[in-house]
Design an enzyme around this catalytic site. Structure first.
Site, PDB file in Angstrom:
ATOM      1  CB  THR A   1      51.227  43.323  39.668  1.00 25.83           C
ATOM      2  OG1 THR A   1      49.409  43.229  39.944  1.00 25.83           O
ATOM      3  CG2 THR A   1      51.067  43.753  38.765  1.00 25.83           C
TER       4      THR A   1
ATOM      5  N   GLY B   1      36.948  40.893  36.437  1.00 29.46           N
ATOM      6  CA  GLY B   1      34.960  40.552  37.124  1.00 29.46           C
ATOM      7  C   GLY B   1      35.053  39.330  37.269  1.00 29.46           C
TER       8      GLY B   1
ATOM      9  CB  CYS C   1      36.487  41.103  43.562  1.00 27.37           C
ATOM     10  SG  CYS C   1      36.485  41.530  42.125  1.00 27.37           S
TER      11      CYS C   1
ATOM     12  CB  SER D   1      44.146  35.791  45.454  1.00 24.27           C
ATOM     13  OG  SER D   1      43.356  35.443  44.978  1.00 24.27           O
TER      14      SER D   1
ATOM     15  N   GLY E   1      51.890  45.197  45.144  1.00 25.60           N
ATOM     16  CA  GLY E   1      53.447  45.697  44.331  1.00 25.60           C
ATOM     17  C   GLY E   1      54.756  45.364  44.641  1.00 25.60           C
TER      18      GLY E   1
HETATM   19  C1  DHB Z   1      38.881  41.249  40.313  1.00 21.88           C
HETATM   20  C2  DHB Z   1      39.531  40.564  41.710  1.00 21.88           C
HETATM   21  C3  DHB Z   1      40.221  41.147  42.610  1.00 21.88           C
HETATM   22  O1  DHB Z   1      40.065  40.995  44.094  1.00 21.88           O
HETATM   23  C4  DHB Z   1      40.957  41.983  42.124  1.00 21.88           C
HETATM   24  O2  DHB Z   1      41.709  42.711  43.291  1.00 21.88           O
HETATM   25  C5  DHB Z   1      41.083  42.865  40.863  1.00 21.88           C
HETATM   26  C6  DHB Z   1      40.016  42.076  40.217  1.00 21.88           C
HETATM   27  C7  DHB Z   1      38.383  40.555  39.013  1.00 21.88           C
HETATM   28  O3  DHB Z   1      38.683  39.033  38.989  1.00 21.88           O
HETATM   29  O4  DHB Z   1      38.114  41.171  38.989  1.00 21.88           O
END
Ligand code: DHB
Length: 323
Positions: free
Chosen positions: A266, A69, A127, A18, A244
């Site tokens: 990533t 965010g 998050c 995600s 990772g």
């Molecule tokens: C965001 C959300 C996440 O779950 C994460 O691990 C990194 C960034 C985000 O939208 O800022």
């Protein structure tokens, strides 16, 4: 190479993670999205959000820090455009949801309940880029359980619900226990770690939001440890492992620790076809080791470790007897 995540049957064990490729569409020119395990969408919220101030990304050694965010179109536009596109293209889809309150998660689950084309819901309770630390539900067993309970209750009974946990806790097994008791069918391990980079020129935090989520190979040992600990405590609970993963060998490590499938995030920034490549590499590793079914590798690291310890003990006992 087929695998299961509880009730979800996947022909391939590698999913997207995600947040790194919106709703998958931008990866379509680079790989066959119908062939990978599934697309896991960027966490969707009830309403559209513009996210945190820029800059939103910073490079770190073997990793990346981001502070997006939860920018996104909101659930209505997501359903009308992204989910529709995924469905029309026959792409297995795991919808990640995020909310600022338990009530928001409930509304999201209710809104998605009758939408076709969803393989599972991934509940992002971890998050790092939210207004208050109290909204990182996954840092507290009670809050984590409360969110998962409403999502479970308001989703279709046969909809698999995965809870995505944060590694930023003292005891991840305690959080896992709480969300499993609340009805999670499986766990996504792990979300990013909360981090910060300070720019030596400006002498202040690099990111507009100051702190951000750390991802990439730098966090892989943390993720493998989390998967290992949770699998040791709950060997029958399906785990989607992530953190990772860049090669088939990395993915293999997660299977050995106890994951049944993996997400790649990533790595797609510099290799958008990484999920397909990683799956092919993993297949070669399994073949080379004589592991005929992917499921035979799930949690194998625990068996190998137990055998190793037993052999060591037997040697020690034999030596003691001699002396
Ligand atoms: C965001 C959300 C996440 O779950 C994460 O691990 C990194 C960034 C985000 O939208 O800022």
């Amino acid at each position: 190479m087929s695998t299961t995540l509880g009730r979800i049957e996947l022909p391939d064990p590698v999913l997207t993670a995600s947040g790194c490729a919106a709703a998958g569409r931008e990866l379509a020119p680079f790989l066959d999205l119908t062939a990978i395990g599934a697309v896991v969408t960027k966490s969707i919220m009830l309403n559209a959000r513009s996210g945190r101030p820029t800059p939103r990304m910073a490079e770190t050694p073997s990793g990346m820090l981001n502070s997006i965010g939860l920018q996104g179109p909101g659930v209505e536009e997501f359903v009308a455009k992204d989910l529709r596109w995924l469905r029309e293209h026959g792409i297995r889809t795991v919808v990640s949801i995020a909310g600022g309150s338990v009530a928001e998660y409930q509304k999201l689950a209710q809104r998605l309940r009758h939408e076709p084309g969803i393989s599972a819901i991934e509940v992002n309770i971890s998050c790092p880029n939210v207004e208050s630390r109290g909204q990182v539900f996954a840092c507290d067993p009670f809050s984590a359980g409360s969110v998962v309970q409403v999502v479970r209750r308001h989703s279709a009974p046969d909809m698999p619900v995965l809870a995505k946990l944060s590694p930023d806790v003292t005891d991840i097994v305690a959080i896992a226990k709480s969300v499993l008791e609340a009805g999670a069918d499986g766990l996504s391990l792990i979300n990013t770690l909360l981090g910060m980079v300070i720019d030596p020129d400006t002498m202040r935090p690099m990111l507009g939001g100051m702190t951000g989520g750390l991802s990439g190979p730098a966090i892989r040992p943390v993720a493998v440890r989390a998967v290992w600990q949770v699998h040791a405590a709950y060997p029958r609970v399906p785990i989607l492992g992530m953190g990772g993963i860049r090669t088939g060998q990395d993915a293999f490590e997660f299977l050995l620790a106890g994951a049944s499938a993996v997400s790649v995030g990533t790595a797609v920034f510099n290799d958008p076809s990484a999920p397909a490549r990683i799956s092919a590499e993993l297949g070669e590793i399994l073949t080379a080791r004589g592991i005929n079914r992917l499921s035979d590798a799930v949690g194998l690291g625990h068996t190998m470790q137990a055998r190793h310890v037993a052999a060591q003990e037997a040697r020690r006992a034999a030596q003691e007897e001699k002396s």
